[in-house]
Scaffold this motif. Sequence first.
Motif, PDB file in Angstrom:
ATOM      1  N   HIS A   1       0.805  -1.217   0.000  1.00 18.81           N
ATOM      2  CA  HIS A   1       0.000   0.000   0.000  1.00 18.81           C
ATOM      3  C   HIS A   1       0.843   1.275   0.000  1.00 18.81           C
ATOM      4  O   HIS A   1       0.835   2.036   0.975  1.00 18.81           O
TER       5      HIS A   1
ATOM      6  N   GLU B   1      -6.889  -3.420  -3.663  1.00 17.22           N
ATOM      7  CA  GLU B   1      -7.313  -2.695  -2.475  1.00 17.22           C
ATOM      8  C   GLU B   1      -7.800  -1.297  -2.849  1.00 17.22           C
ATOM      9  O   GLU B   1      -8.807  -0.830  -2.345  1.00 17.22           O
TER      10      GLU B   1
ATOM     11  N   GLY C   1     -13.937  -3.900   0.552  1.00 16.99           N
ATOM     12  CA  GLY C   1     -12.827  -2.953   0.410  1.00 16.99           C
ATOM     13  C   GLY C   1     -13.268  -1.523   0.610  1.00 16.99           C
ATOM     14  O   GLY C   1     -13.941  -1.191   1.584  1.00 16.99           O
TER      15      GLY C   1
END
Length: 517
Positions: A156, A423, A378
């Motif tokens: 991320h 994501e 998500g």
Amino acid sequence: MYCPSHLRVLVLSLAVFLAGGVQSQAQYPQLQNNSQIGSPTSVHLRWGARPGVTRYRLQLSRDSSFADIVFDRVVTGNSYRISDLSPGRYFWRIAPLTTKLGEFSLAAPIEIRPQAAPASPSKNTLTNNPIAAVRPAASSMVTRGGWRAAVGDMAHPVLARLRSPEKLDLVGINSEGVVFALDSASGIALWRNARGTPKAARVATPLLIRSKSGVDNVVLLSGTSVAAIEGASGRQLWQATLPANASAGAVLNDNRTAEIFVIDYSRQSLFVLDAHDGKILSQIRLPNRVVGAPIPIIDQGARVMIAYESGQVEIRDAAGRSVRSGNAGSPATTPPLHVRGRSGDLILVGTRAGLMALTAEDLRPLGMVAIKDDAPRGTLTAQDLDADGFPEVIMMTNRGRVVAVNATDGKTLWEASLGNETETLAFLDVNGDQVLDVVVAGGQTFASALSGRDGSVVWKDNEPPTFVGNHAGSLAPRSVIAVPYGSGALLIAGDPARMGLRAIEFPAARIKVRLNR
């Protein structure tokens, strides 16, 4: 794929591995003049096989110390071809990979020289017209260049203005707890900060706090620790300790206030911290378990939105007090999303029954977009794909679908089944049709782009999938982000092998950037 006649092939040999380590001696290649002007350069690397070893980790760098790595992946066999290299001097090395990574060989140099200029156009004596050189047709989906950064499993990364309000950089934390700041254009590390936190206690997505000068500082949640890091240098500014482990967080940042909202591991306690020194301003027991993270919303004062597993949706003020509450009528599966519609602002939330819309003014339910045998998961995303002034809502589902919904009337525009593990999403026009396409990362593929018009696949990375032994079981979804680069954009995500970040350049893409604030 380019055919062999379009490539300049360099062949290197590496000596047989020696006992107790790996040594190498490189032979300089012989250039084969069979490539067209303007075609990418390919290098074909070969090395001696080590008994019992079928997989190797291959690295290519611009420097002999391997601080500026441009290629880093696991390969099968004892040869591999690397394409799209620009002229210059490189170094490569190899290490055996069995149940663990062995020692790297000594670095061997590669010299990539610029190709000669094309000959002057000749004339056809029969027609008296110039004979044009054969060139590939121009395409807005052409990709080239890019970079690789060996920063480990960083699922991320986020965009941040670390050095200047006008320049976008990257910051992220890898699976070993090391925080990296990278130049988004080159992948070169600006700084690193080794936090060394246990994996089970780490929240992987950094939070950003905008400073008075307009640049971002970074907040990391690790177990009971909350730490602020100076974005420009990686220097720690402050550290605070929570009464419980953190599971999610958000920064509420406007011109008047800056607070950090942290949800604890039980997902039923909220901590509000002063973003300037980490002091805990309030601790609140919540009515139910929170889904995801609090979501900032700037609407008549600083606010955050929270969705609960019960289906309840709340808006809380900067002190954490509840100022508005409603119910989606079904257990929530995503954090809420604030969108501006034609007839007023809406709060959307994914539930087990589908996508629920509520009025932003009083959180009154308006309607539901049902998804047959499926539910949103998500994070919901709003993006104006067709530039009509009103956003579409893009959601991902438990069954691996991507669904685009008109935020004004709730009609489903399109859906695509990819089985992805994305994501977050990125948005850029990769095919030049003036509609933003939806880019997802997932599975064994670095990334794919879905048409913003109908959800069809308009681009997919064709690099062969690769797995790394110590990351093959990782199930953490990967984020994909886009950043302006020249007249186009760079698409950046963790590679499927979970070994680092990769960037691909779309030289003619139109882009809209989303910052993680």
